[in-house]
Motif scaffolding. Structure first.
Motif, PDB file in Angstrom:
ATOM      1  N   VAL A 276      -4.856  11.778  -1.631  1.00 53.87           N
ATOM      2  CA  VAL A 276      -5.787  12.882  -1.396  1.00 53.87           C
ATOM      3  C   VAL A 276      -5.143  14.171  -1.900  1.00 53.87           C
ATOM      4  CG1 VAL A 276      -7.151  14.166   0.276  1.00 53.87           C
ATOM      5  CG2 VAL A 276      -6.696  11.725   0.657  1.00 53.87           C
ATOM      6  N   TYR A 277      -5.824  14.832  -2.843  1.00 55.10           N
ATOM      7  CA  TYR A 277      -5.405  16.133  -3.333  1.00 55.10           C
ATOM      8  C   TYR A 277      -6.204  17.229  -2.632  1.00 55.10           C
ATOM      9  CZ  TYR A 277      -3.536  13.696  -7.521  1.00 55.10           C
ATOM     10  OH  TYR A 277      -2.846  12.884  -8.385  1.00 55.10           O
ATOM     11  N   GLN A 278      -5.749  18.455  -2.744  1.00 58.67           N
ATOM     12  CA  GLN A 278      -6.577  19.586  -2.343  1.00 58.67           C
ATOM     13  C   GLN A 278      -7.585  19.869  -3.446  1.00 58.67           C
ATOM     14  OE1 GLN A 278      -3.067  22.165  -0.551  1.00 58.67           O
ATOM     15  NE2 GLN A 278      -5.035  23.037  -0.008  1.00 58.67           N
TER      16      GLN A 278
ATOM     17  N   GLU B 230       0.823  -1.208   0.000  1.00 62.09           N
ATOM     18  CA  GLU B 230       0.000   0.000   0.000  1.00 62.09           C
ATOM     19  C   GLU B 230       0.860   1.262   0.000  1.00 62.09           C
ATOM     20  OE1 GLU B 230      -3.939   1.076   2.509  1.00 62.09           O
ATOM     21  OE2 GLU B 230      -2.116   0.883   3.710  1.00 62.09           O
ATOM     22  N   CYS B 231       0.385   2.298  -0.715  1.00 63.93           N
ATOM     23  CA  CYS B 231       0.996   3.628  -0.690  1.00 63.93           C
ATOM     24  C   CYS B 231      -0.111   4.655  -0.438  1.00 63.93           C
ATOM     25  CB  CYS B 231       1.692   3.949  -2.007  1.00 63.93           C
ATOM     26  SG  CYS B 231       3.177   2.989  -2.317  1.00 63.93           S
ATOM     27  N   LEU B 232       0.046   5.466   0.583  1.00 63.18           N
ATOM     28  CA  LEU B 232      -0.910   6.513   0.929  1.00 63.18           C
ATOM     29  C   LEU B 232      -0.211   7.858   0.813  1.00 63.18           C
ATOM     30  CD1 LEU B 232      -2.206   4.881   4.247  1.00 63.18           C
ATOM     31  CD2 LEU B 232      -3.052   4.469   1.924  1.00 63.18           C
ATOM     32  N   SER B 233      -0.931   8.893   0.363  1.00 64.04           N
ATOM     33  CA  SER B 233      -0.265  10.190   0.231  1.00 64.04           C
ATOM     34  C   SER B 233      -1.239  11.355   0.267  1.00 64.04           C
ATOM     35  CB  SER B 233       0.552  10.250  -1.072  1.00 64.04           C
ATOM     36  OG  SER B 233      -0.280  10.066  -2.195  1.00 64.04           O
ATOM     37  N   PHE B 234      -0.728  12.509   0.736  1.00 60.48           N
ATOM     38  CA  PHE B 234      -1.391  13.802   0.638  1.00 60.48           C
ATOM     39  C   PHE B 234      -0.601  14.625  -0.377  1.00 60.48           C
ATOM     40  CE2 PHE B 234      -2.845  13.809   5.368  1.00 60.48           C
ATOM     41  CZ  PHE B 234      -3.939  13.025   5.036  1.00 60.48           C
ATOM     42  N   THR B 235      -1.296  15.287  -1.307  1.00 62.20           N
ATOM     43  CA  THR B 235      -0.636  16.169  -2.265  1.00 62.20           C
ATOM     44  C   THR B 235      -1.232  17.562  -2.138  1.00 62.20           C
ATOM     45  OG1 THR B 235      -0.294  14.327  -3.800  1.00 62.20           O
ATOM     46  CG2 THR B 235      -0.055  16.541  -4.690  1.00 62.20           C
ATOM     47  N   THR B 236      -0.428  18.509  -1.690  1.00 59.97           N
ATOM     48  CA  THR B 236      -0.899  19.873  -1.478  1.00 59.97           C
ATOM     49  C   THR B 236      -0.521  20.763  -2.655  1.00 59.97           C
ATOM     50  OG1 THR B 236       1.140  20.474  -0.335  1.00 59.97           O
ATOM     51  CG2 THR B 236      -0.653  19.621   1.010  1.00 59.97           C
ATOM     52  N   GLY B 237      -1.081  21.964  -2.677  1.00 60.93           N
ATOM     53  CA  GLY B 237      -0.747  22.939  -3.707  1.00 60.93           C
ATOM     54  C   GLY B 237      -1.859  23.110  -4.714  1.00 60.93           C
TER      55      GLY B 237
ATOM     56  N   GLN C 287      -6.803   5.128  -6.491  1.00 55.79           N
ATOM     57  CA  GLN C 287      -7.954   5.883  -6.005  1.00 55.79           C
ATOM     58  C   GLN C 287      -7.490   7.272  -5.571  1.00 55.79           C
ATOM     59  OE1 GLN C 287     -10.687   3.595  -3.320  1.00 55.79           O
ATOM     60  NE2 GLN C 287      -9.086   2.039  -3.451  1.00 55.79           N
ATOM     61  N   SER C 288      -8.268   8.287  -5.956  1.00 57.64           N
ATOM     62  CA  SER C 288      -7.934   9.666  -5.590  1.00 57.64           C
ATOM     63  C   SER C 288      -9.178  10.366  -5.052  1.00 57.64           C
ATOM     64  CB  SER C 288      -7.395  10.437  -6.797  1.00 57.64           C
ATOM     65  OG  SER C 288      -6.216   9.852  -7.285  1.00 57.64           O
ATOM     66  N   ARG C 289      -8.971  11.222  -4.069  1.00 56.19           N
ATOM     67  CA  ARG C 289     -10.040  12.054  -3.531  1.00 56.19           C
ATOM     68  C   ARG C 289      -9.505  13.464  -3.315  1.00 56.19           C
ATOM     69  NH1 ARG C 289     -13.419   8.236   0.834  1.00 56.19           N
ATOM     70  NH2 ARG C 289     -13.808   6.546  -0.641  1.00 56.19           N
ATOM     71  N   THR C 290     -10.414  14.391  -3.059  1.00 53.75           N
ATOM     72  CA  THR C 290      -9.995  15.763  -2.791  1.00 53.75           C
ATOM     73  C   THR C 290     -10.665  16.283  -1.536  1.00 53.75           C
ATOM     74  OG1 THR C 290     -11.777  16.749  -4.112  1.00 53.75           O
ATOM     75  CG2 THR C 290      -9.712  16.255  -5.255  1.00 53.75           C
ATOM     76  N   THR C 291     -10.041  17.271  -0.927  1.00 55.83           N
ATOM     77  CA  THR C 291     -10.557  17.913   0.276  1.00 55.83           C
ATOM     78  C   THR C 291     -10.093  19.366   0.254  1.00 55.83           C
ATOM     79  OG1 THR C 291     -10.731  17.688   2.691  1.00 55.83           O
ATOM     80  CG2 THR C 291      -8.558  17.369   1.722  1.00 55.83           C
ATOM     81  N   PRO C 292     -10.841  20.287   0.882  1.00 55.96           N
ATOM     82  CA  PRO C 292     -10.469  21.703   0.801  1.00 55.96           C
ATOM     83  C   PRO C 292      -9.055  22.006   1.295  1.00 55.96           C
ATOM     84  CG  PRO C 292     -12.700  21.489   1.615  1.00 55.96           C
ATOM     85  CD  PRO C 292     -12.138  20.099   1.562  1.00 55.96           C
ATOM     86  N   THR C 293      -8.657  21.417   2.412  1.00 53.76           N
ATOM     87  CA  THR C 293      -7.327  21.698   2.958  1.00 53.76           C
ATOM     88  C   THR C 293      -6.660  20.402   3.405  1.00 53.76           C
ATOM     89  OG1 THR C 293      -8.198  22.039   5.210  1.00 53.76           O
ATOM     90  CG2 THR C 293      -8.017  23.980   3.783  1.00 53.76           C
ATOM     91  N   LEU C 294      -5.338  20.439   3.428  1.00 55.18           N
ATOM     92  CA  LEU C 294      -4.544  19.325   3.922  1.00 55.18           C
ATOM     93  C   LEU C 294      -3.489  19.877   4.880  1.00 55.18           C
ATOM     94  CD1 LEU C 294      -3.995  17.247   0.659  1.00 55.18           C
ATOM     95  CD2 LEU C 294      -5.269  16.502   2.679  1.00 55.18           C
ATOM     96  N   PRO C 295      -3.144  19.139   5.916  1.00 60.87           N
ATOM     97  CA  PRO C 295      -2.187  19.655   6.897  1.00 60.87           C
ATOM     98  C   PRO C 295      -0.772  19.775   6.356  1.00 60.87           C
ATOM     99  CG  PRO C 295      -2.735  17.367   7.384  1.00 60.87           C
ATOM    100  CD  PRO C 295      -3.678  17.814   6.309  1.00 60.87           C
ATOM    101  N   MET C 296      -0.398  18.915   5.379  1.00 68.60           N
ATOM    102  CA  MET C 296       0.977  18.900   4.879  1.00 68.60           C
ATOM    103  C   MET C 296       1.072  17.849   3.781  1.00 68.60           C
ATOM    104  SD  MET C 296       2.662  16.785   8.035  1.00 68.60           S
ATOM    105  CE  MET C 296       1.860  15.282   8.612  1.00 68.60           C
ATOM    106  N   ARG C 297       2.202  17.821   3.082  1.00 69.48           N
ATOM    107  CA  ARG C 297       2.474  16.715   2.169  1.00 69.48           C
ATOM    108  C   ARG C 297       2.794  15.473   3.002  1.00 69.48           C
ATOM    109  NH1 ARG C 297       3.663  17.452  -3.274  1.00 69.48           N
ATOM    110  NH2 ARG C 297       3.394  19.597  -3.987  1.00 69.48           N
ATOM    111  N   LEU C 298       2.465  14.318   2.482  1.00 73.16           N
ATOM    112  CA  LEU C 298       2.669  13.097   3.259  1.00 73.16           C
ATOM    113  C   LEU C 298       2.725  11.903   2.314  1.00 73.16           C
ATOM    114  CD1 LEU C 298       2.634  11.489   6.000  1.00 73.16           C
ATOM    115  CD2 LEU C 298       0.139  11.502   5.801  1.00 73.16           C
ATOM    116  N   VAL C 299       3.631  10.984   2.590  1.00 72.68           N
ATOM    117  CA  VAL C 299       3.701   9.711   1.879  1.00 72.68           C
ATOM    118  C   VAL C 299       3.901   8.616   2.915  1.00 72.68           C
ATOM    119  CG1 VAL C 299       4.953   8.276   0.219  1.00 72.68           C
ATOM    120  CG2 VAL C 299       4.679  10.731  -0.219  1.00 72.68           C
ATOM    121  N   ILE C 300       3.081   7.571   2.848  1.00 76.08           N
ATOM    122  CA  ILE C 300       3.209   6.430   3.758  1.00 76.08           C
ATOM    123  C   ILE C 300       3.269   5.160   2.910  1.00 76.08           C
ATOM    124  CG2 ILE C 300       2.221   5.173   5.704  1.00 76.08           C
ATOM    125  CD1 ILE C 300       0.616   7.685   6.377  1.00 76.08           C
TER     126      ILE C 300
END
Length: 323
Positions: free
Chosen positions: A170-172, A135-142, A194-207
């Motif tokens: 998860v993208y912004q 599994e790879c999980l991530s937050f992408t900001t910007g 799979q990708s989703r979006t949300t108004p804000t993210l706390p930071m970039r992240l990869v797990i």
């Protein structure tokens, strides 16, 4: 007195007047209270949002919900929101403390290491992508990704997906307005990501594999590099943070076609939530969209219904069988 519940003094005055004189309509309330009719309508909209008054589907008139039920239910919602918010604050504080501790001790073998600069981060991400097993999980900001970045990530993600590695990102919401990122997400979806979006993210992240996490040294400047974390407690906290955001994020895909009434599923659900007494804020949380989007959707619905107020829009929607 009821500011905590979202009622101003004037809203409370209209509510009390309706309790005392349930026979009065908008004009009657305006005359009785010596308040302009448009202010009475605005108060009725809010009272309907808070489920303190309800529409009679047959007559189209408003009736007051018993204070023991309406006000106490509203207070219970406020209390529940306070509890949830407090838990989120505590979880975030714990995650921050864990990250801070790991950052201070990043030189410890087996717990983490410093990745100085963007190039070091990219090299490590390449290694992790090749080593990923499950599994790879991530937050992408910007606002949008550079084409060369998407191409490099796409190649690595494709290789991982071919090994049956599950990828969730998860993208912004701002990425929805970037055609290149949208096309990239759709291409990844065709491969199984799979990708989703949300108004804000706390930071970039990869797990990766719930064993290794990369977080930025400075959330406001990703160019400085990242910290690689391997301490089980820290990684578990970051996984929990990801899952919490994922649950409320919006799937990154094409909108569904309108139904027989010309309503999209989000529009019909928004009407249902508002008729059930949800505020704009709680409806936005339920639909996993921003408050501004809810307000924009409601304005568009009111225009289609030919309604001049939220309250009138509810009446028209009920009469058309949309509720």
């Amino acid at each position: 007195m009821f500011d905590l519940l979202g009622l101003s003094t004037q809203h409370e005055m209209v509510y009390r007047a309706m309790l005392e004189r349930p026979d009065l309509n908008v004009a009657g309330l305006s005359h009785h209270l010596a308040v302009p009719a448009d202010q009475v309508r605005e108060a009725l909209d809010l009272l309907a949002d808070l489920a303190l008054i309800r529409l009679d589907a047959q007559s189209g008139h408003a009736r007051v919900v018993r204070p023991q039920a309406g006000l106490m239910a509203l207070l219970a919602k406020v209390e529940a929101e306070v509890v949830v918010r407090q838990r989120q604050v505590e979880a975030t504080r714990a995650a921050i403390a864990a990250i801070a501790t790991a950052h201070d001790d990043h030189r410890r073998v087996g717990e983490g290491r410093l990745l100085d600069g963007v190039d070091a981060v990219r090299e490590r991400l390449t290694e992790l992508a090749h080593d990923a097993r499950t599994e790879c999980l991530s937050f992408t900001t910007g606002r949008g990704q550079r084409p060369d970045t998407m191409q490099a990530e796409g190649t690595l993600n494709q290789l991982a997906l071919e090994r049956d590695v599950r990828i969730r990102n998860v993208y912004q919401n701002s990425f929805r307005n970037d055609p290149a990122t949208l096309a990239h997400a759709q291409w990844m979806a065709s491969l199984g990501a799979q990708s989703r979006t949300t108004p804000t993210l706390p930071m970039r992240l990869v797990i990766v594999d719930r064993e290794t996490a990369l977080v930025p040294i400075d959330p406001d400047d990703s160019q400085q590099g990242a910290l690689e974390l391997r301490a089980p407690g820290v990684v578990a906290g970051l996984v929990a943070l990801f899952e919490q955001v994922w649950r409320v994020a919006t799937p990154f895909g094409e909108p569904k076609a309108p139904d027989g009434d010309g309503l999209t599923p989000p529009e019909r659900e928004l009407l249902r939530l508002l008729a059930a007494g949800h505020t704009d804020e709680s409806a936005a949380r339920k639909l996993s969209i921003s408050l501004r989007t809810v307000q924009r959707m409601m304005t568009a619905l009111a225009e289609r219904l030919g309604a001049s107020s939220r309250f009138q829009a509810g009446v028209q929607a009920s009469q058309r069988g949309w509720l």
